[in-house]
Design a protein around this motif. Sequence first.
Motif, PDB file in Angstrom:
ATOM      1  N   VAL A  98      10.352 -19.008 -54.195  1.00 53.21           N
ATOM      2  CA  VAL A  98      10.876 -20.282 -53.710  1.00 53.21           C
ATOM      3  C   VAL A  98      10.405 -20.500 -52.285  1.00 53.21           C
ATOM      4  CG1 VAL A  98      12.995 -21.572 -53.227  1.00 53.21           C
ATOM      5  CG2 VAL A  98      12.892 -20.001 -55.172  1.00 53.21           C
ATOM      6  N   ARG A  99      10.379 -19.409 -51.545  1.00 51.00           N
ATOM      7  CA  ARG A  99       9.961 -19.510 -50.162  1.00 51.00           C
ATOM      8  C   ARG A  99       9.405 -18.174 -49.700  1.00 51.00           C
ATOM      9  NH1 ARG A  99      13.158 -21.131 -44.894  1.00 51.00           N
ATOM     10  NH2 ARG A  99      11.387 -21.012 -43.484  1.00 51.00           N
ATOM     11  N   THR A 100       8.360 -18.210 -48.881  1.00 44.71           N
ATOM     12  CA  THR A 100       7.812 -16.985 -48.316  1.00 44.71           C
ATOM     13  C   THR A 100       7.615 -17.199 -46.829  1.00 44.71           C
ATOM     14  OG1 THR A 100       6.684 -16.346 -50.351  1.00 44.71           O
ATOM     15  CG2 THR A 100       5.825 -15.437 -48.325  1.00 44.71           C
ATOM     16  N   ILE A 101       8.091 -16.270 -46.033  1.00 38.72           N
ATOM     17  CA  ILE A 101       7.811 -16.323 -44.597  1.00 38.72           C
ATOM     18  C   ILE A 101       6.817 -15.201 -44.309  1.00 38.72           C
ATOM     19  CG2 ILE A 101       8.771 -16.306 -42.275  1.00 38.72           C
ATOM     20  CD1 ILE A 101      11.475 -17.018 -43.484  1.00 38.72           C
ATOM     21  N   ASP A 102       5.541 -15.584 -44.175  1.00 39.36           N
ATOM     22  CA  ASP A 102       4.505 -14.602 -43.863  1.00 39.36           C
ATOM     23  C   ASP A 102       4.671 -14.171 -42.414  1.00 39.36           C
ATOM     24  OD1 ASP A 102       3.226 -14.598 -46.321  1.00 39.36           O
ATOM     25  OD2 ASP A 102       2.110 -16.413 -45.825  1.00 39.36           O
ATOM     26  N   ASN A 103       4.371 -12.925 -42.146  1.00 42.13           N
ATOM     27  CA  ASN A 103       4.438 -12.436 -40.783  1.00 42.13           C
ATOM     28  C   ASN A 103       5.755 -12.793 -40.090  1.00 42.13           C
ATOM     29  OD1 ASN A 103       3.131 -10.780 -39.127  1.00 42.13           O
ATOM     30  ND2 ASN A 103       1.848 -12.358 -38.144  1.00 42.13           N
ATOM     31  N   ALA A 104       6.844 -12.685 -40.853  1.00 39.47           N
ATOM     32  CA  ALA A 104       8.158 -12.962 -40.279  1.00 39.47           C
ATOM     33  C   ALA A 104       8.458 -11.958 -39.173  1.00 39.47           C
ATOM     34  CB  ALA A 104       9.221 -12.876 -41.363  1.00 39.47           C
ATOM     35  N   ASP A 105       7.934 -10.771 -39.330  1.00 45.34           N
ATOM     36  CA  ASP A 105       8.192  -9.720 -38.351  1.00 45.34           C
ATOM     37  C   ASP A 105       6.894  -8.956 -38.123  1.00 45.34           C
ATOM     38  OD1 ASP A 105      11.203  -8.115 -37.736  1.00 45.34           O
ATOM     39  OD2 ASP A 105       9.295  -7.397 -36.947  1.00 45.34           O
ATOM     40  N   SER A 106       6.625  -8.658 -36.871  1.00 41.93           N
ATOM     41  CA  SER A 106       5.369  -7.965 -36.600  1.00 41.93           C
ATOM     42  C   SER A 106       5.490  -6.472 -36.870  1.00 41.93           C
ATOM     43  CB  SER A 106       4.934  -8.201 -35.167  1.00 41.93           C
ATOM     44  OG  SER A 106       5.914  -7.725 -34.310  1.00 41.93           O
ATOM     45  N   SER A 107       6.717  -5.978 -37.033  1.00 40.41           N
ATOM     46  CA  SER A 107       6.859  -4.579 -37.418  1.00 40.41           C
ATOM     47  C   SER A 107       7.433  -4.530 -38.829  1.00 40.41           C
ATOM     48  CB  SER A 107       7.756  -3.841 -36.432  1.00 40.41           C
ATOM     49  OG  SER A 107       8.926  -4.563 -36.230  1.00 40.41           O
ATOM     50  N   THR A 108       7.680  -3.314 -39.303  1.00 39.57           N
ATOM     51  CA  THR A 108       8.153  -3.165 -40.680  1.00 39.57           C
ATOM     52  C   THR A 108       9.605  -3.602 -40.810  1.00 39.57           C
ATOM     53  OG1 THR A 108       6.656  -1.350 -41.118  1.00 39.57           O
ATOM     54  CG2 THR A 108       8.628  -1.455 -42.473  1.00 39.57           C
ATOM     55  N   LEU A 109       9.885  -4.417 -41.815  1.00 44.59           N
ATOM     56  CA  LEU A 109      11.271  -4.759 -42.127  1.00 44.59           C
ATOM     57  C   LEU A 109      11.816  -3.664 -43.027  1.00 44.59           C
ATOM     58  CD1 LEU A 109      10.911  -8.591 -42.740  1.00 44.59           C
ATOM     59  CD2 LEU A 109      12.199  -7.485 -40.907  1.00 44.59           C
ATOM     60  N   HIS A 110      12.943  -3.078 -42.636  1.00 44.96           N
ATOM     61  CA  HIS A 110      13.462  -1.942 -43.400  1.00 44.96           C
ATOM     62  C   HIS A 110      14.554  -2.306 -44.382  1.00 44.96           C
ATOM     63  CE1 HIS A 110      11.878   1.170 -40.331  1.00 44.96           C
ATOM     64  NE2 HIS A 110      11.117   1.165 -41.406  1.00 44.96           N
ATOM     65  N   ALA A 111      15.323  -3.353 -44.085  1.00 44.29           N
ATOM     66  CA  ALA A 111      16.437  -3.681 -44.977  1.00 44.29           C
ATOM     67  C   ALA A 111      16.854  -5.119 -44.773  1.00 44.29           C
ATOM     68  CB  ALA A 111      17.614  -2.754 -44.715  1.00 44.29           C
ATOM     69  N   VAL A 112      17.548  -5.640 -45.781  1.00 42.52           N
ATOM     70  CA  VAL A 112      17.989  -7.034 -45.736  1.00 42.52           C
ATOM     71  C   VAL A 112      19.351  -7.136 -46.403  1.00 42.52           C
ATOM     72  CG1 VAL A 112      16.743  -7.542 -47.893  1.00 42.52           C
ATOM     73  CG2 VAL A 112      17.335  -9.410 -46.341  1.00 42.52           C
ATOM     74  N   THR A 113      20.179  -8.061 -45.903  1.00 43.48           N
ATOM     75  CA  THR A 113      21.433  -8.343 -46.587  1.00 43.48           C
ATOM     76  C   THR A 113      21.809  -9.799 -46.332  1.00 43.48           C
ATOM     77  OG1 THR A 113      23.649  -7.520 -47.050  1.00 43.48           O
ATOM     78  CG2 THR A 113      23.036  -7.666 -44.751  1.00 43.48           C
ATOM     79  N   PHE A 114      22.676 -10.329 -47.178  1.00 41.56           N
ATOM     80  CA  PHE A 114      23.117 -11.704 -46.967  1.00 41.56           C
ATOM     81  C   PHE A 114      24.214 -11.745 -45.914  1.00 41.56           C
ATOM     82  CE2 PHE A 114      21.152 -12.893 -51.043  1.00 41.56           C
ATOM     83  CZ  PHE A 114      20.629 -14.124 -50.682  1.00 41.56           C
ATOM     84  N   LEU A 115      24.107 -12.700 -45.008  1.00 40.16           N
ATOM     85  CA  LEU A 115      25.178 -12.917 -44.043  1.00 40.16           C
ATOM     86  C   LEU A 115      26.130 -13.965 -44.624  1.00 40.16           C
ATOM     87  CD1 LEU A 115      26.422 -12.522 -41.249  1.00 40.16           C
ATOM     88  CD2 LEU A 115      24.841 -14.243 -40.376  1.00 40.16           C
ATOM     89  N   ARG A 116      25.557 -15.078 -44.988  1.00 42.23           N
ATOM     90  CA  ARG A 116      26.257 -16.113 -45.748  1.00 42.23           C
ATOM     91  C   ARG A 116      25.317 -16.520 -46.862  1.00 42.23           C
ATOM     92  NH1 ARG A 116      28.874 -16.823 -40.702  1.00 42.23           N
ATOM     93  NH2 ARG A 116      27.006 -17.309 -39.526  1.00 42.23           N
ATOM     94  N   THR A 117      25.691 -17.513 -47.681  1.00 49.52           N
ATOM     95  CA  THR A 117      24.835 -17.834 -48.820  1.00 49.52           C
ATOM     96  C   THR A 117      23.445 -18.304 -48.413  1.00 49.52           C
ATOM     97  OG1 THR A 117      26.005 -19.906 -48.873  1.00 49.52           O
ATOM     98  CG2 THR A 117      26.531 -18.305 -50.605  1.00 49.52           C
ATOM     99  N   THR A 118      23.319 -18.892 -47.238  1.00 52.13           N
ATOM    100  CA  THR A 118      22.008 -19.397 -46.856  1.00 52.13           C
ATOM    101  C   THR A 118      21.384 -18.619 -45.712  1.00 52.13           C
ATOM    102  OG1 THR A 118      23.034 -20.939 -45.334  1.00 52.13           O
ATOM    103  CG2 THR A 118      22.536 -21.743 -47.567  1.00 52.13           C
ATOM    104  N   GLU A 119      22.090 -17.615 -45.232  1.00 53.95           N
ATOM    105  CA  GLU A 119      21.574 -16.853 -44.100  1.00 53.95           C
ATOM    106  C   GLU A 119      21.429 -15.384 -44.472  1.00 53.95           C
ATOM    107  OE1 GLU A 119      23.032 -18.367 -39.884  1.00 53.95           O
ATOM    108  OE2 GLU A 119      24.584 -18.473 -41.404  1.00 53.95           O
TER     109      GLU A 119
END
Lengths: 681, 375
Positions: free
Chosen positions: B164-185
Motif C-alpha cells: 500500500v505504501r513504501t518509504i524507501d530510505n526511511a532510515d539511514s541505519s538498520t531498523l530493528h523493530a516496529v510496533t503500532f502506536l495508534r492505528t495510523t502511527e
Amino acid sequence: NTVPPQVVPGADPSARQLCFAWGPAEVLVCETLFGRAGGSRSRCLFRSPSPSRFCGEGRAGAAARALTGSVAGTGEGAPSSPRVFVVRRDQDIYIHTLRKLFNESHGIFMGLQRSEEELAGKSRKAQLVQVSKNYRSVIRACMEDMHQAAVSTRDPALQGQYSTQVSILSAMELIWNLCEILFVEAAAAGPLLLRLLDWVRLHVCDVDSMVREVLSSESPSKHKLFWNVVDVFVLQGRMDEARHLLSKEASANPTSMNMHKILDDLMKKMPVPSLGNTQTLTELELKWQHWHEECQRYLQDGTFASNPHMESICKILLGDEDAILEKKELMTTWYHFLVTRLLYSHPTVKPLELRFYAQSSMDLFLGGESSPEPLDMILMAAFEFEMHQVIKECSIVLSNWWFVAHLTDLLDHCKLLQSHNLYFGSNMREFLLLEYASGLFSHHSLWQLGVDYFDHCPEYGRVYLELHIERIPLSTEQKALKVLRICEQRQMHEQVRSICKIMAMKALRNNRLGSALSWSIRAKDAAFATLISDRFLKDYCERGCFSDLDLIDNLGPSMLLSDRLTFLGKYREFHRLYGEQRFPEAARLLLTLMTAHIAPCSFWMTLLTDALPLLEQKEVIFSAEQTYELMRCLEDLTAGNPDKQKFQDDDVETTKVEMLRLALARNLARVIVKEGTVEGS
Amino acid sequence: AMEDVSAKFVSQKISRTRWRPLPAAALQPPDLFATGSWDNEDNRVSIWSVGDLGNAGLNGEYHGEPHLLCDIQHNGDVMDMQFLDQERIVVASSTGTVTIFRHHQNNQTLSANHRWEKAHYHVDQDTSCGGAACTGVVCNNPEIVTVGEDGRINLFRADQKDAVRTIDNADSSTLHAVTFLRTTEILTVNSIGQLKIWDLRQQRNEPSQIFSLAGDRVPLHCVDRHPNQQHIVATGGQDGMLSIWDIRQGTMPVSLLNAHEAEMWEVHFHPSDPDHLFTCSEDGSLWHWDTSTSVSEKPSFLHQGGRSTAYLSHSTINQSVVSAWLSNDPTKDRMEITNLIPNQTLSVNSLDVLGPCLVYGTDAEAIYVNRQLFA
C-alpha cells in the motif's frame, strides 16, 4: 555412517610424497622431499568448508586415523589408485536427532564447570554422581526419541539408520553407567555389587519381552517359558519377583509344596549387601557363609532331585559356574554372567579384584567361540580400571567426540586424570574438548555451543576460538551481532575489528552509508569511519545535498572517532546554521573548519565557495579580521596548488579563485567602511 | 516457580515464539503457539499445542511438554513473526520476503497463503541476491507493517498484492523493530539509538518525531507500547538497558534501567496486566519486571486458581494515576525484578506473554512454557 569419503583433489600419494602438518582448523598437505630425490615444492593449504581432517595411504594416513578416531575411508582395497581422503572430524554432529543430546548436555557441562570445587568429600561426590546421572538421562531421552523415530518411519533405510543410532546410544549409556559406578562413585565392596546388579538389570533388555509375555499370559505357571523367566529373575538377583512367580507354580502343584517352601525360604534368606552402614563386610560374609552352607546341604540331600528346574536354581544360588553358564542364552552377555557369578560366589568383591573375575568370565562365556568385540574390550578396560584405555578405545570406535569429551571432562573433575599429560601439549581433557568443539563449529547451527567448550580449554581454547569464529558466515546483521558479542565478551579485539569491517564493507556495497558508519563506530575503526565520511562528502559534492541526515545530525560523541567524521558533522552543522539563516554563527564555524585544520585541504575550495553567498549577503557578516583569514586560506590553497599543476578545468578553477578574490576584496571594503562607521560614531 | 515450566528440545535454534491470540471474551488460557527458527540449513515455522489439558492436576498444574501440531519449511531465518488473526501468521525472513502462513486447524497443516518476495532489498529489487533482511513485522489486521536492514518501511494489506505504501530510505541505519502506536502511527527503533514515530496518513517520507538516547548512540533492538497508556513506550538496547519513554514530552527516555548484560532481544508489556513487563536477552536471561505496588492491591485475577479462572481484560487501572513506569525513582521499592532463568548460558531470543502463560525460545534449541506466571 555410510557417507562416501571426500577425495582431496590432486593429491596423489603414489606420484608424490606427501606430508601433513596439523593446524587447529586445517591441515597443510604438501609435497615433501624427505627421503626422495627430485620433486617440486608445490604446496597446497587445503581449507575445507567445514573443518575436517585428512588421511592418506601409509603412515600419515594411519596417524590421521588414529587421531580422529574416524573409520571413514582409507581407500582400502584400491591399491591401484591411492588417494587422499577427507575424514570427517565428527560424523555424528550431523545427525539431526542428536542435536537434543548436544544442546542439553551443553547445559550440564556448563553446570559442572560452574560447580563448587570447594564442596568436600561426600557432598562433592554426590554432586558429581548427579552430574553423571544427568548426562545419562539425556542419552536415554535421546535414545527414546530415536526409538520413536525408528518405529514411526516407513522408510526402511531410515529405520535402519535410527536403529543403529539406538544401539550406539545404548552402548554409550552402558559404558557411561559402568564408568559412573567404578570411577565417579567409586563404589566400595558391598554396594559395588548392588550397583553392578542395577547396571545389568537396566541394560540387559533382550529378555524383557519374554518376561512380559509370560507375566501377561492367563496362567504364567503353565507357560512354556515359565522357568526361563524365573531363571532370568534369579540370574539378575530379582529375588522377590522370582519368589512371586514360584508361589504361583507352588499353588498349582500341591504335591511339591514342601520343596517349594524350602527354596522360597532359601531365596528369602539370602544375605545381600546393604547400602547403609548397618552391617560390616565381615558380618555379611559370615551370614553369607552360613546361608551358602544351608543351600549346599539341601542340594546334597537331594531335596530338589525330583525337579530339575528347582535343582538348577539351587545350583545357581550356590554359584555353580556350570549351572550358571547353562543359562547363557538368558544372560546374553559375558558381563551379565560376571555379575551373576559375583552375586552368588563373591558378593563382597572389592573394586580391584574385579579385573580377575571379569577376564575369566569373558573367557568362560565366549568359550573361544567368538572373539571379543570393541564394546567388550571397552568394558573390560573399565573393569581393569584402565580409564585411559576406555577413553582411547571409545575414541576409536565411536563416530563422535561427544562421548569421550564429556566423560573425560567428568573424570577430570573427579580428579582422576591429573597425572596424564599427552605429548602434544595440552592434557587429554582439553584435547578431546577441542576436538568436540571444533566439530560443533563445523556445523551450520551448532557453532554457538562450541564457544563455551573452547572457553573451558585453558591452553588452546582461545586460539581455536579465534580461528573458528572468523569462519562463521555473517548472513544477517543479527547473526553478526551475536558473533560480535562472543568476541567482545572475550576481548578478541582483532576479531571484533574484522567482523565490524566485514559488515561495514557489506553495508557500503549496498549503499547503506548509515549502517556502514555505525559498524565502524562499534569497532572504533577510525580509518574506516574516515573512508565512509569521504563517501558522504563525495556524495554531497556530486549531488549538492546530504544523504542520511538522520544519522549525520545525530552523531553525538561518536563524531570524535575520526577527524574526517568530526569534519562531516561540523560541516553539516554549518549547513544547518546556514539553512536557519544564522549567518554569523555559520561564518564563524566555516572559518574555524579551515583555520583549525579540521577540514581536509582537498575540501577547502568547496568551503571557500560556500563562503561566497555569505560574502554577498546584504549585511556584512565576516569581520575584517575574518576576511583576512579567509584571504590567507585562499592564498595558502593556491600557493599549495602551484601553477605547474594545470588541469583541464583549470579555467573553471581560475574563475572561481578570481570570483572569490573579488568577493573577499568587496567584503573587506564593506567591512572597513562599516567598522569605521561603527568606531567613528 | 521453575517447576511449572515445561521444556522441550526441538533440534532447531528458535528465533521467535508467539501465542496464538485468544478469541474475544475467551475464558481459557492460550493453548497454541507458533515458533520460527533461525540459522538452520532448513528453517521452519511450527505450530505447537501446550500439552494435554486432560492431564491437569488438582491444582491446575500441567506436566505435558509442548507438542508439535504441524510445521512448514521457511526460506531464510525467521526474523520476526506475528499472528494476523486466529489462523494466519505473518513471518519476516532474512531473505527480505514477507509471508503469510495459514494454519488449517481441521487437518493440522500449514500452508503459504500469500507472499511478498523481497519486500526488503538492497540497491535493486530484481537482482538475484538483492534481498535485505526483514527485521520486524507488526500487524493490525488487515494492515501489516514491515521494517528491514535496508532502512525501508512497507505497509501491506493482507488482501492486496502490492504494498500500500513504501518509504524507501526511511532510515539511514538498520531498523530493528516496529510496533503500532495508534492505528495510523507506528514506532520504529534503529541501530543508532533512535526511536521514531511515523504517521502513515502523512505523505511525506519523514518521521513525525525522533527520540534519541543521549551519549553513545547504543542501538535499540526492540520496542513495545503500554497497552493502556499509549504514551508509555519501552525499548531494549544493545547494552541490555531497558529504556522507558514518555512520548508526550522530551526527546530522551524518562528512565534508563540497568538490565541485561548483552543485547535485549524482546520487551513485552503484559497485554492485560501492564504493571508487568518481560524482557529477554542474548545473555541467556529472562526478566520479569513487576511494578504492581503492593501485594494487597494486586488484582485478584492474577492469582491463577483452578481451571475456571477467567482472564478478563484489564479494567481496573485508574488512568489518572501516574504510571509506575514513569515514576522518577523506579528502583525505589516499586519494582520487583526476577530473573526467570537462572544458569542459562545461551541467548533467549524471544518471549511472548498472554494471560497467565509465558513462552520463550533459545539458541540452546529449546522452547519453554510457563503456565503459571503469577502463581
